[in-house]
Design an enzyme around this catalytic site. Structure first.
Site, PDB file in Angstrom:
ATOM      1  CG  ASP A 105     -10.875   3.816   5.960  1.00  0.00           C
ATOM      2  OD1 ASP A 105     -12.086   4.076   5.817  1.00  0.00           O
ATOM      3  OD2 ASP A 105     -10.376   2.713   5.627  1.00  0.00           O
TER       4      ASP A 105
ATOM      5  NE  ARG B  33      -6.193  -3.953  10.843  1.00  0.00           N
ATOM      6  CZ  ARG B  33      -6.425  -4.076   9.537  1.00  0.00           C
ATOM      7  NH1 ARG B  33      -6.576  -2.988   8.787  1.00  0.00           N
ATOM      8  NH2 ARG B  33      -6.483  -5.262   8.969  1.00  0.00           N
TER       9      ARG B  33
ATOM     10  CG  HIS C  51     -11.867  -0.517   8.431  1.00  0.00           C
ATOM     11  ND1 HIS C  51     -11.455  -1.129   9.579  1.00  0.00           N
ATOM     12  CD2 HIS C  51     -10.977  -0.907   7.475  1.00  0.00           C
ATOM     13  CE1 HIS C  51     -10.370  -1.870   9.340  1.00  0.00           C
ATOM     14  NE2 HIS C  51     -10.071  -1.735   8.061  1.00  0.00           N
TER      15      HIS C  51
ATOM     16  CB  ILE D 291      -0.954  -0.002   1.206  1.00  0.00           C
ATOM     17  CG1 ILE D 291      -1.955  -1.160   1.080  1.00  0.00           C
ATOM     18  CG2 ILE D 291      -1.688   1.328   1.320  1.00  0.00           C
ATOM     19  CD1 ILE D 291      -2.831  -1.358   2.300  1.00  0.00           C
TER      20      ILE D 291
ATOM     21  CD  GLU E 244     -12.336   0.207  12.629  1.00  0.00           C
ATOM     22  OE1 GLU E 244     -12.717  -0.851  12.050  1.00  0.00           O
ATOM     23  OE2 GLU E 244     -11.372   0.876  12.238  1.00  0.00           O
TER      24      GLU E 244
ATOM     25  N   GLY F 233     -11.060   1.183   3.244  1.00  0.00           N
ATOM     26  CA  GLY F 233      -9.834   1.171   2.451  1.00  0.00           C
ATOM     27  C   GLY F 233      -9.808   0.137   1.340  1.00  0.00           C
TER      28      GLY F 233
END
Length: 319
Positions: free
Chosen positions: A258, A234, A280, A154, A263, A282
């Site tokens: 994100d 994270r 979240h 990434i 969560e 991504g």
């Protein structure tokens, strides 16, 4: 084969072919997990399964112990911090993930979040939809300094995109790859230099025991007051209490997140004006989900045929 699938709710609709393919390989049980699943319920659901396919639900030692027939855990994505790799290995259970498969999706989001924060796009969108038309100033990302934490798939995809904006890109990582750095026109720096000099910092590293709360009051205090931090990795990599303090005291200009420590978030962090927040997402693109689904089906077939699996995860120091 009994297969338990626990994915984000939208994944099922995004890739229905994956479920059809899985049903050709075994008896499939599907759980919708966006609203969470109680530990005791999860332990009941896993008691007779051979394979678990999981996105973000925690598969810890207690869950693994409740699954005496479990042979294989498939992480439907790259980061596997929600799976107890050591205990699975101890029990002879195979674990695989999908490294790099969602890298392009996550890198796209990183740039979307960075641009959204720099130009205050979400707030302007809300204002104009409510009938309020007002000019406000933003910041460019063109030729600014980008700091990337991590240098996996990434991070490399982010660095490649940064070249189009002529950004001066620096990277902090424990695993430098000089050949890749030369190709992408980035240079490696120490953590302190990155935090002190970057205009935008993107977190693109995996979570482990050593880097929890990597972003804390100390690192935030040495950042530029005009800097932004973007987290697509994270949530626990950022100490959210310290981040709020930094925003309230104008230590940094803003953040785009994100991911969160819990969560869905249980605090008011996503509601702050200085924050751009997404849930979240991504890896949540049609293209990425199809690639991960295809890889998962391929590995199940290989398991059935007693062939070597792709991207097996074994206990080791994580990046």
């Amino acid at each position: 084969m009994k297969i338990l699938i626990m994915l984000r709710d939208a994944f099922y609709e995004a890739n229905p072919q994956f479920l059809e393919d899985a049903k050709q390989l075994g008896e499939v049980k599907i759980l919708y997990t966006d609203n969470g699943i109680a530990k005791e319920e999860l332990k009941k659901e896993v008691k007779d399964v051979d394979i678990i396919i999981v996105a973000v639900v925690k598969i810890n030692s207690e869950v693994i112990e409740a699954a005496p027939h479990l042979k294989y855990i498939i992480k439907y994505g790259a980061g596997y911090d929600n799976i107890d790799i050591d205990y699975a290995h101890e029990k002879g259970i195979l674990v695989s993930n999908a490294p790099g498969v969602n890298a392009q999706s996550a890198a796209d989001l990183a740039f979307g979040l960075m641009l959204s924060a720099a130009r205050n796009i979400p707030t302007k969108d809300k204002e104009i939809k409510s009938g309020h038309w007002e000019l406000s100033m933003g910041n460019e990302i063109y030729q600014k300094k980008l700091g990337i934490i991590g240098f996996g798939s990434i991070a490399k995809a982010i660095a490649k995109r940064a070249t189009g904006f002529e950004m001066d890109t620096v990277v902090y990582t424990n695993y430098p790859n000089q050949q890749a750095a030369d190709t992408l026109n980035v240079r490696f720096v120490e953590k302190e230099e990155l935090f002190q000099t970057a205009d935008y910092i993107i977190i693109a590293t995996s979570l482990n025991e050593k880097n929890k709360h990597l972003i804390n009051i100390e690192t935030l205090n040495i950042m530029k007051p005009t800097a932004y931090i973007i987290n697509i990795s994270r949530g626990p990599l950022i100490n959210e209490v310290d981040l709020v303090h930094a925003l309230e005291s104008n230590k940094i200009r803003g953040a785009a997140l994100d991911v969160f420590e819990v969560e869905p978030p249980i605090n008011d962090l996503p509601k702050r004006n200085e924050i751009v927040a997404t849930p979240h997402i991504g890896g949540a693109t049609f293209e990425s989900i199809k690639r991960i689904g295809d890889l998962s089906i391929s590995n199940i077939k290989k398991l059935i045929n007693k062939e070597e699996l792709d991207y097996l995860v074994v206990p080791k120091e994580r990046v």
